[in-house]
Scaffold this active site. Structure first.
Site, mmCIF file in Angstrom:
data_model
loop_
_atom_site.group_PDB
_atom_site.id
_atom_site.type_symbol
_atom_site.label_atom_id
_atom_site.label_comp_id
_atom_site.label_asym_id
_atom_site.label_seq_id
_atom_site.Cartn_x
_atom_site.Cartn_y
_atom_site.Cartn_z
ATOM 1 N N LYS A 37 33.915 -22.219 23.930
ATOM 2 C CA LYS A 37 34.577 -23.259 23.128
ATOM 3 C C LYS A 37 35.178 -22.672 21.842
ATOM 4 O O LYS A 37 36.297 -22.989 21.474
ATOM 5 C CB LYS A 37 33.567 -24.360 22.722
ATOM 6 N N ARG A 82 27.557 -33.846 20.509
ATOM 7 C CA ARG A 82 26.593 -33.193 21.394
ATOM 8 C C ARG A 82 25.628 -34.187 22.027
ATOM 9 O O ARG A 82 24.798 -33.798 22.832
ATOM 10 C CB ARG A 82 25.742 -32.235 20.558
ATOM 11 N N ARG A 136 25.949 -11.404 23.224
ATOM 12 C CA ARG A 136 26.839 -11.830 22.146
ATOM 13 C C ARG A 136 26.292 -11.354 20.798
ATOM 14 O O ARG A 136 25.094 -11.356 20.563
ATOM 15 C CB ARG A 136 26.935 -13.354 22.164
HETATM 16 P P1 AMP Z 1 26.549 -23.787 18.265
HETATM 17 O O1 AMP Z 1 27.036 -22.622 17.487
HETATM 18 O O2 AMP Z 1 27.601 -24.856 18.461
HETATM 19 O O3 AMP Z 1 25.888 -23.402 19.564
HETATM 20 O O4 AMP Z 1 25.417 -24.498 17.372
HETATM 21 C C1 AMP Z 1 24.266 -23.812 16.987
HETATM 22 C C2 AMP Z 1 23.143 -24.796 16.701
HETATM 23 O O5 AMP Z 1 23.537 -25.692 15.657
HETATM 24 C C3 AMP Z 1 22.759 -25.699 17.861
HETATM 25 O O6 AMP Z 1 21.860 -25.088 18.768
HETATM 26 C C4 AMP Z 1 22.142 -26.878 17.132
HETATM 27 O O7 AMP Z 1 20.841 -26.558 16.653
HETATM 28 C C5 AMP Z 1 23.044 -27.009 15.917
HETATM 29 N N1 AMP Z 1 24.204 -27.893 16.169
HETATM 30 C C6 AMP Z 1 25.519 -27.541 16.190
HETATM 31 N N2 AMP Z 1 26.285 -28.611 16.436
HETATM 32 C C7 AMP Z 1 25.448 -29.669 16.579
HETATM 33 C C8 AMP Z 1 25.637 -31.050 16.860
HETATM 34 N N3 AMP Z 1 26.867 -31.590 17.063
HETATM 35 N N4 AMP Z 1 24.528 -31.835 16.941
HETATM 36 C C9 AMP Z 1 23.296 -31.341 16.736
HETATM 37 N N5 AMP Z 1 23.039 -30.051 16.482
HETATM 38 C C10 AMP Z 1 24.104 -29.205 16.391
#
Ligand code: AMP
Length: 215
Positions: free
Chosen positions: A13, A88, A127
């Site tokens: 993404k 999410r 990664r």
């Molecule tokens: P990501 O980099 O998008 O994988 O996000 C890393 C972490 O941030 C996730 O595993 C969640 O703990 C938190 N996070 C990011 N976006 C959200 C969201 N929309 N809702 C809840 N937690 C989030």
């Protein structure tokens, strides 16, 4: 363009969002990047979010909606936005729908990027991410290594494996995705906004999205 990028962690993404920003100046909004920046800066938000993130759990919906309500009203969003990692959960999607209606904004498309589970696991364990909160560039020790081992090509900061990219946290994040985020696919199908993309490269995903938006 105004779109949501759906897909499991590691589906690409962020990479797709970065490529799309170059198409028409729409901004990438990554809740994960915002939260990691807050954790590193030690803000109130960061302190509240840190433990959830380390464990691979989702941060509570009310914290996320607080971030997004402010972010979507910033002037740079006027040209368009690419939501990467948000919404999410179904409550986040419902709250976003209400917020966008209030702001008079319509989404163009919700692109679901489909990648096989084994490929996701391979990508996430290899990664590496730049520690500089302003950069957060992503590398891959196998497919996209930095020029100098352990150093970011873009800003020279160290690149590391994220705390939530240990095998244990990854498997938890994928379970969380299946349970809480994958129901959004049906939600947006019913809204008539869903585009399913299974192109093997990020460029292919970008093509599929721009073709759909440009009719
Ligand atoms: P990501 O980099 O998008 O994988 O996000 C890393 C972490 O941030 C996730 O595993 C969640 O703990 C938190 N996070 C990011 N976006 C959200 C969201 N929309 N809702 C809840 N937690 C989030």
């Amino acid at each position: 363009m105004r779109l949501i990028l759906l897909g499991a962690p590691g589906a690409g993404k962020g990479t797709v969002a970065k490529l799309l920003t170059k198409v028409d100046g729409s901004v990438q909004i990554s809740t994960g990047d915002i939260l990691r920046g807050a954790v590193q800066a030690g803000t109130e938000l960061g302190k509240k979010a840190e433990a959830f993130m380390k464990a691979g759990d989702l941060v509570p919906d009310d914290l996320i909606m607080g971030i997004m309500e402010t972010r979507l009203q910033e002037p740079d969003c006027a040209k368009g936005f690419l939501l990467d990692g948000f919404p999410r959960t179904i409550p986040q999607a419902e709250a976003l729908k209400t917020l966008l209606a209030k702001l008079g904004i319509e989404l163009d498309v919700v692109a679901n990027i489909e990648v096989p589970r084994q490929e996701i696991l391979n990508r996430l364990t290899t990664r590496r991410t730049c520690v500089n909160p302003q950069c957060q560039a992503i590398f891959n020790v196998r497919s996209q290594p930095p020029k100098v081992d352990g150093v970011c090509d873009k800003c020279g900061s160290p690149i590391v494996q994220r705390d939530d990219e240990t095998e244990e946290a990854i498997s938890r994040r994928l379970d969380t995705y299946d349970e809480k985020t994958s129901p959004l696919i049906e939600f947006y199908r019913q809204e008539g906004l869903l585009l399913v993309v299974d192109a093997p490269t990020s460029e292919g995903v970008v093509n599929a999205i721009t073709t759909r938006i440009n009719g």
